[in-house]
Scaffold this motif. Structure first.
Motif, short mmCIF file in Angstrom:
data_model
loop_
_atom_site.label_atom_id
_atom_site.label_comp_id
_atom_site.label_asym_id
_atom_site.label_seq_id
_atom_site.Cartn_x
_atom_site.Cartn_y
_atom_site.Cartn_z
N ALA A 107 -42.15 29.82 -22.18
CA ALA A 107 -41.97 28.83 -21.11
C ALA A 107 -43.00 27.71 -21.22
CB ALA A 107 -42.06 29.52 -19.75
N ALA A 108 -44.25 28.06 -21.52
CA ALA A 108 -45.30 27.05 -21.67
C ALA A 108 -45.04 26.14 -22.86
CB ALA A 108 -46.67 27.73 -21.80
N SER A 109 -44.57 26.72 -23.95
CA SER A 109 -44.24 25.93 -25.14
C SER A 109 -43.12 24.94 -24.84
CB SER A 109 -43.85 26.86 -26.28
OG SER A 109 -43.41 26.12 -27.39
N GLY A 110 -42.09 25.39 -24.15
CA GLY A 110 -40.98 24.50 -23.78
C GLY A 110 -41.43 23.38 -22.87
N ARG A 111 -42.32 23.73 -21.94
CA ARG A 111 -42.83 22.69 -21.02
C ARG A 111 -43.69 21.67 -21.78
NH1 ARG A 111 -41.88 20.76 -15.85
NH2 ARG A 111 -43.49 19.20 -15.62
N GLU A 112 -44.47 22.12 -22.74
CA GLU A 112 -45.28 21.19 -23.55
C GLU A 112 -44.39 20.24 -24.34
OE1 GLU A 112 -47.98 23.45 -25.98
OE2 GLU A 112 -48.90 24.38 -24.23
N LEU A 113 -43.31 20.76 -24.93
CA LEU A 113 -42.37 19.90 -25.64
C LEU A 113 -41.71 18.90 -24.70
CD1 LEU A 113 -40.62 22.38 -28.09
CD2 LEU A 113 -41.76 20.25 -28.73
N ALA A 114 -41.33 19.35 -23.51
CA ALA A 114 -40.70 18.46 -22.53
C ALA A 114 -41.68 17.35 -22.12
CB ALA A 114 -40.25 19.26 -21.31
N ASP A 115 -42.93 17.71 -21.90
CA ASP A 115 -43.94 16.70 -21.54
C ASP A 115 -44.15 15.70 -22.68
OD1 ASP A 115 -44.26 17.92 -19.08
OD2 ASP A 115 -46.14 18.94 -19.63
N ALA A 116 -44.17 16.18 -23.91
CA ALA A 116 -44.33 15.29 -25.07
C ALA A 116 -43.13 14.35 -25.20
CB ALA A 116 -44.51 16.11 -26.34
N LEU A 117 -41.92 14.86 -24.94
CA LEU A 117 -40.72 14.04 -24.99
C LEU A 117 -40.80 12.90 -23.98
CD1 LEU A 117 -37.72 13.63 -25.89
CD2 LEU A 117 -37.10 15.27 -24.10
N VAL A 118 -41.20 13.21 -22.78
CA VAL A 118 -41.34 12.20 -21.73
C VAL A 118 -42.43 11.19 -22.09
CG1 VAL A 118 -42.10 11.88 -19.33
CG2 VAL A 118 -40.36 13.61 -19.89
N ARG A 119 -43.58 11.68 -22.53
CA ARG A 119 -44.67 10.75 -22.89
C ARG A 119 -44.25 9.77 -23.97
NH1 ARG A 119 -47.77 15.33 -22.60
NH2 ARG A 119 -47.80 15.57 -24.86
N ARG A 120 -43.49 10.25 -24.93
CA ARG A 120 -43.12 9.39 -26.06
C ARG A 120 -42.00 8.41 -25.73
NH1 ARG A 120 -42.09 10.94 -32.34
NH2 ARG A 120 -41.73 8.80 -33.03
N PHE A 121 -40.97 8.86 -25.03
CA PHE A 121 -39.79 8.02 -24.89
C PHE A 121 -39.48 7.55 -23.46
CE2 PHE A 121 -38.80 10.40 -28.85
CZ PHE A 121 -38.62 9.31 -29.69
N ALA A 122 -39.90 8.24 -22.44
CA ALA A 122 -39.50 7.93 -21.07
C ALA A 122 -40.48 6.97 -20.39
CB ALA A 122 -39.35 9.22 -20.26
N ARG A 123 -40.57 5.79 -20.98
CA ARG A 123 -41.48 4.77 -20.44
C ARG A 123 -41.07 3.42 -21.02
NH1 ARG A 123 -44.62 3.44 -24.62
NH2 ARG A 123 -44.88 4.93 -26.30
N PRO A 124 -41.47 2.33 -20.38
CA PRO A 124 -41.18 1.01 -20.95
C PRO A 124 -41.88 0.83 -22.29
CG PRO A 124 -41.92 0.82 -18.67
CD PRO A 124 -42.16 2.24 -19.10
N ALA A 125 -41.32 -0.01 -23.11
CA ALA A 125 -41.94 -0.36 -24.38
C ALA A 125 -42.77 -1.63 -24.18
CB ALA A 125 -40.86 -0.60 -25.43
N ASP A 126 -43.49 -2.04 -25.20
CA ASP A 126 -44.28 -3.26 -25.12
C ASP A 126 -43.41 -4.51 -25.21
OD1 ASP A 126 -46.59 -1.74 -24.93
OD2 ASP A 126 -46.88 -1.71 -27.10
N THR A 127 -42.23 -4.35 -25.77
CA THR A 127 -41.26 -5.44 -25.91
C THR A 127 -39.91 -4.92 -25.47
OG1 THR A 127 -40.75 -4.82 -28.19
CG2 THR A 127 -42.54 -6.44 -27.88
N VAL A 128 -38.86 -5.62 -25.82
CA VAL A 128 -37.51 -5.12 -25.56
C VAL A 128 -37.10 -4.29 -26.78
CG1 VAL A 128 -35.09 -5.73 -25.20
CG2 VAL A 128 -36.90 -7.09 -24.12
N THR A 129 -36.77 -3.03 -26.55
CA THR A 129 -36.34 -2.16 -27.64
C THR A 129 -35.02 -1.48 -27.29
OG1 THR A 129 -37.51 -0.21 -26.83
CG2 THR A 129 -38.74 -1.65 -28.32
#
Length: 195
Positions: free
Chosen positions: A100-122
């Motif tokens: 469960a902890a491993s899955g949560r770490e992967l989910a957090d990493a997924l959000v950190r990497r992709f679920a945010r605005p970019a510096d430009t339009v992507t």
């Protein structure tokens, strides 16, 4: 305004060994054709073969968009609730605290990497699996963590999420199969009546 456009898709239909079926290849081709008019910068895929092969087919229709692996997109269970819904209790049987902890770490990493605005339009395509796609939708809607359960998506169904600087996230479409003929829709779901 800096905006990240994410086109989140589940890989094409695959056999039990992770190889794309003929239907999965065709689904990927049709999705690539649908996305071809967009200014896609990159196609990111899970390390698993079915996602990588789907991404290569999709990317081949996008006129030079880079196709790259992203470990955060791997198939995983993003969150194990303390008390799962009764219909899901058997699914979570056997998940220990470490898994469960491993899955949560992967989910957090997924959000950190992709679920945010970019510096430009992507414009980025994410070729992943049902559970990470559900997690991204749940996150974009700011729903409780257990709400990812039951957000299933069909093979190569399109989900579009936008992240605008200073404006949060918007789910524009979820599980859109408009690019697929009826015989290629709803794969990846269990049996049932479908519209």
């Amino acid at each position: 305004m800096a905006t990240r456009h994410l086109y989140v898709v589940r890989h094409g239909e695959a056999d039990p060994f992770g190889e794309l079926t003929d239907a999965g290849r065709r689904q990927s081709e049709l999705l690539g054709e649908r996305l071809a008019p967009l200014p896609v910068d990159a196609v990111w895929h899970s390390p698993l073969a079915r996602a990588e092969r789907s991404a290569r087919i999709i990317g081949g229709r996008l006129g030079g968009a880079a196709v790259r692996e992203a470990a955060e997109l791997v198939d995983h269970v993003p969150y194990v609730p303390d008390e799962p819904p009764p219909g899901w209790a058997g699914f979570f049987d056997g998940y220990d605290a470490a898994e469960a902890a491993s899955g949560r770490e992967l989910a957090d990493a997924l959000v950190r990497r992709f679920a945010r605005p970019a510096d430009t339009v992507t414009h980025e395509v994410l070729v992943t699996h049902a559970y990470p796609a559900a997690w991204l939708v749940r996150h974009a809607l700011d729903a409780p963590p257990a709400r990812w359960i039951g957000l299933n998506c069909a093979n190569t169904a399109l989900t579009v999420i936008e992240y605008r600087d200073g404006a949060g996230s918007t789910v524009l479409t979820y599980n859109d199969m408009g690019h697929l003929p009826p015989e290629l829709r709803w794969t990846g779901f269990g049996p049932g009546v479908r519209p």
